[in-house]
Design a protein around this motif. Structure first.
Motif, PDB file in Angstrom:
ATOM      1  N   LEU A 107      -0.435   6.480   5.359  1.00  0.00           N
ATOM      2  CA  LEU A 107      -0.616   5.720   4.121  1.00  0.00           C
ATOM      3  C   LEU A 107      -0.207   4.264   4.249  1.00  0.00           C
ATOM      4  CD1 LEU A 107       0.677   8.346   1.537  1.00  0.00           C
ATOM      5  CD2 LEU A 107      -1.694   7.743   2.070  1.00  0.00           C
ATOM      6  N   GLU A 152     -13.150   6.129  -2.642  1.00  0.00           N
ATOM      7  CA  GLU A 152     -13.561   4.900  -1.970  1.00  0.00           C
ATOM      8  C   GLU A 152     -13.789   3.775  -2.977  1.00  0.00           C
ATOM      9  OE1 GLU A 152     -14.621   2.545   1.353  1.00  0.00           O
ATOM     10  OE2 GLU A 152     -13.660   4.514   1.200  1.00  0.00           O
ATOM     11  N   THR A 202      -1.723   2.042   5.817  1.00  0.00           N
ATOM     12  CA  THR A 202      -2.930   1.233   5.827  1.00  0.00           C
ATOM     13  C   THR A 202      -4.058   2.027   5.187  1.00  0.00           C
ATOM     14  OG1 THR A 202      -4.502   0.032   7.216  1.00  0.00           O
ATOM     15  CG2 THR A 202      -3.563   2.040   8.125  1.00  0.00           C
ATOM     16  N   TYR A 203      -5.117   1.317   4.811  1.00  0.00           N
ATOM     17  CA  TYR A 203      -6.231   1.978   4.131  1.00  0.00           C
ATOM     18  C   TYR A 203      -7.380   2.291   5.095  1.00  0.00           C
ATOM     19  CZ  TYR A 203      -9.922   2.928   0.761  1.00  0.00           C
ATOM     20  OH  TYR A 203     -10.928   3.524   0.064  1.00  0.00           O
ATOM     21  N   ASN A 207     -10.845   8.479   5.181  1.00  0.00           N
ATOM     22  CA  ASN A 207      -9.676   8.152   4.364  1.00  0.00           C
ATOM     23  C   ASN A 207      -9.372   9.325   3.432  1.00  0.00           C
ATOM     24  OD1 ASN A 207      -9.647   5.558   5.507  1.00  0.00           O
ATOM     25  ND2 ASN A 207     -11.101   4.808   3.980  1.00  0.00           N
ATOM     26  N   HIS A 210       0.829  -1.207   0.000  1.00  0.00           N
ATOM     27  CA  HIS A 210       0.000   0.000   0.000  1.00  0.00           C
ATOM     28  C   HIS A 210       0.866   1.259   0.000  1.00  0.00           C
ATOM     29  CE1 HIS A 210      -3.957   1.815   0.442  1.00  0.00           C
ATOM     30  NE2 HIS A 210      -3.433   2.657   1.327  1.00  0.00           N
ATOM     31  N   GLU A 270     -15.608   6.668   4.100  1.00  0.00           N
ATOM     32  CA  GLU A 270     -14.888   7.343   3.019  1.00  0.00           C
ATOM     33  C   GLU A 270     -14.370   8.710   3.443  1.00  0.00           C
ATOM     34  OE1 GLU A 270     -19.378   7.745   2.198  1.00  0.00           O
ATOM     35  OE2 GLU A 270     -17.951   6.150   2.699  1.00  0.00           O
ATOM     36  N   GLU A 307     -10.421   2.630  -4.009  1.00  0.00           N
ATOM     37  CA  GLU A 307      -9.589   2.238  -2.864  1.00  0.00           C
ATOM     38  C   GLU A 307      -8.283   3.038  -2.833  1.00  0.00           C
ATOM     39  OE1 GLU A 307      -8.969  -1.930  -2.781  1.00  0.00           O
ATOM     40  OE2 GLU A 307     -11.067  -2.398  -2.339  1.00  0.00           O
ATOM     41  N   LYS A 308      -8.438   4.347  -2.948  1.00  0.00           N
ATOM     42  CA  LYS A 308      -7.305   5.266  -2.881  1.00  0.00           C
ATOM     43  C   LYS A 308      -7.623   6.362  -1.871  1.00  0.00           C
ATOM     44  CE  LYS A 308      -5.958   4.486  -7.701  1.00  0.00           C
ATOM     45  NZ  LYS A 308      -5.764   5.126  -9.043  1.00  0.00           N
ATOM     46  N   ILE A 309      -6.599   7.112  -1.514  1.00  0.00           N
ATOM     47  CA  ILE A 309      -6.752   8.192  -0.540  1.00  0.00           C
ATOM     48  C   ILE A 309      -6.547   9.520  -1.262  1.00  0.00           C
ATOM     49  CG2 ILE A 309      -5.814   9.230   1.561  1.00  0.00           C
ATOM     50  CD1 ILE A 309      -5.067   6.457   2.491  1.00  0.00           C
ATOM     51  N   TYR A 321       1.953   4.717  -3.380  1.00  0.00           N
ATOM     52  CA  TYR A 321       2.084   6.182  -3.348  1.00  0.00           C
ATOM     53  C   TYR A 321       3.525   6.646  -3.568  1.00  0.00           C
ATOM     54  CZ  TYR A 321      -2.617   5.909  -1.469  1.00  0.00           C
ATOM     55  OH  TYR A 321      -3.949   5.636  -1.309  1.00  0.00           O
ATOM     56  N   HIS A 352      -8.797   3.808   8.532  1.00  0.00           N
ATOM     57  CA  HIS A 352      -8.421   4.803   9.530  1.00  0.00           C
ATOM     58  C   HIS A 352      -9.628   5.166  10.383  1.00  0.00           C
ATOM     59  CE1 HIS A 352      -5.837   5.372   5.920  1.00  0.00           C
ATOM     60  NE2 HIS A 352      -4.879   5.404   6.815  1.00  0.00           N
TER      61      HIS A 352
END
Length: 443
Positions: free
Chosen positions: A204, A279, A206-207, A317, A169, A314, A282-284, A173, A209
């Protein structure tokens, strides 16, 4: 006392009986020896006769008579001893008229024998039939131990996979590339860069939070706040996409204070759409708010609702980065008054750690009075730039514009910048690198 007399009388009676029996046995043995001698004599004779038969019969009769006489004499002796005991008050002893080995006649003896047998039984140690002392039992290993080993192995594999997933993960990035870019293009703020990268790596990794990451960078004009924001925006656009990065300039997107409420609504709608899209992918996402000191209270309220309230996953993150010069006077004053106490041998990260430790409480008190949004933010102060940092800015800008990086020319241009009075061997610029671009364009 009665019991002791009875015991003594019984003991004396048993002694006399034993003596009588011994005498009787001796007489009988003597008669038997005589009879054997006579028999030997008769045997030595060549043939038995009637006289020898009559002599043996007479010997038997004589032995019987002697035995009866001895028996009678023993009974009379027992009676006489019983009478003497009655005169002294001892209980009379009753002995059986016929000689017997009945254990009931000797209760004390039988009780002592029984006790000895019980003791012997208690002391008795039984061994197996194989013989020899019994070996100590072997401790059998429980099967649950193997289940425990299996559980440890499963937990280790799960943790290892989780670490691998975290690494994957983070690799998405490309934080290593971002670190190289920031160290190469941001001058004089290595401590702040390390602090920012530390927050990004932790978040970052982990996804999932429980709150969004909110970082607020504060510093005087020209120290590289906007430049740092542009570098972050460019990097995240390359790794998560253009649609998941927002650069919001208040003076450009909402210049009129009368439109602040509508700007706040529009901003909330844009952020909601971006977090929903992130969401799904699956990205921030990354939201950068430059010149935050000009943001209206309505916009700050809308952002605080998004940051503080836990509406759904959502919204948790997301990364919010605020760039402002709020508290710049305190930062400047602190650095000018404490530069003499800062060791020249201390590294940039060490100086920045001291700066953060001393300035963070001061800045937090000032910012929390302005708005509650800053209570949710991690504050990172940016320090003043020295003359050497300004020269690095000139070198980088001249290289970009295609000018030959002449050191004497760079030093001349850097000398035209206004500086604060030297303190502790440090010469800080009043405008930072803000005038570098304008001066290079005049070449």
């Amino acid at each position: 006392m009665e019991l002791s007399d009875q015991d003594s009388s019984s003991a004396s009676a048993s002694v006399t009986e034993e003596e009588l029996e011994g005498d009787m046995d001796e007489e009988v043995e003597g008669e038997e020896e005589e009879e054997e001698d006579s028999n030997d004599k008769h045997r030595s004779s060549p043939a038995p006769s009637l006289s020898s038969f009559s002599s043996s019969l007479r010997a038997v009769i004589r032995i019987k008579q002697k035995y009866q006489a001895m028996k009678k004499r023993r009974q009379e002796l027992a009676l006489s001893m019983g009478g003497a005991g009655g005169l002294t008050g001892a209980p009379s002893r009753t002995s059986p008229k016929i000689f017997t080995f009945d254990p009931s006649a000797f209760p004390a003896l039988t009780s002592s024998v029984a006790q000895k047998k019980k003791k012997r039984r208690r002391r008795r140690v039984l061994f197996p039939n194989s013989g020899g002392p019994r070996a100590p039992p072997k401790q059998e290993q429980s099967r649950a131990k193997y289940c425990l080993y299996l559980l440890f192995a499963i937990v280790f594999i799960q943790v290892y996979n989780a670490i691998e997933n975290l690494d994957d993960h983070v690799l998405r990035y490309d934080l290593e590339g971002l670190e190289k870019t920031l160290r190469r293009e941001v001058f004089g703020q290595q401590g702040a860069v390390e602090g920012l990268l530390s927050h990004l790596k932790d978040y970052l990794s982990t996804y999932v939070h429980n709150k969004p990451l909110v970082v607020s960078l504060h510093g005087p004009s020209g120290v590289g706040k906007s430049h740092l924001g542009r570098l972050l925006a460019g990097h995240f656009r390359s790794v998560v996409g253009e649609t998941l990065v927002l650069q919001y300039y208040v003076l450009h997107h909402c210049p009129q204070e009368a439109d602040a409420l509508q700007c706040a609504r529009n901003l909330s709608t844009i952020i909601s759409e971006m977090v929903e899209r992130a969401e799904e992918e699956e990205k921030i996402p990354l939201f950068i708010f430059d010149e935050a000191e000009h943001m209206h209270s309505e916009i700050l309220d809308a952002l605080w609702q998004l940051v503080a309230s836990k509406q759904s996953n959502e919204y948790l993150n997301a990364i919010y980065l605020f760039l402002s010069n709020l508290g710049h006077a305190h930062i400047t004053k602190h650095m000018l008054h404490n530069s003499s106490s800062i060791s020249m041998a201390m590294s940039a990260s060490g100086r920045h750690s001291n700066l953060v430790k001393e300035l963070t409480p001061i800045l937090r008190n000032i910012l929390e009075k302005l708005h509650l949004l800053w209570t949710e933010a991690d504050i990172l102060p940016l320090g003043l730039l020295e003359k050497s940092h300004v020269m690095e800015c000139f070198l980088d800008e001249m290289t970009r514009e295609g000018f030959y990086p002449d050191h004497s020319n760079i030093e001349r241009l850097a000398g035209e910048i206004q500086y604060y009075p030297a303190v502790g061997g440090h010469e800080y610029s009043q405008t930072g690198c803000k005038q570098v671009v304008a001066k290079v364009n005049l070449l």
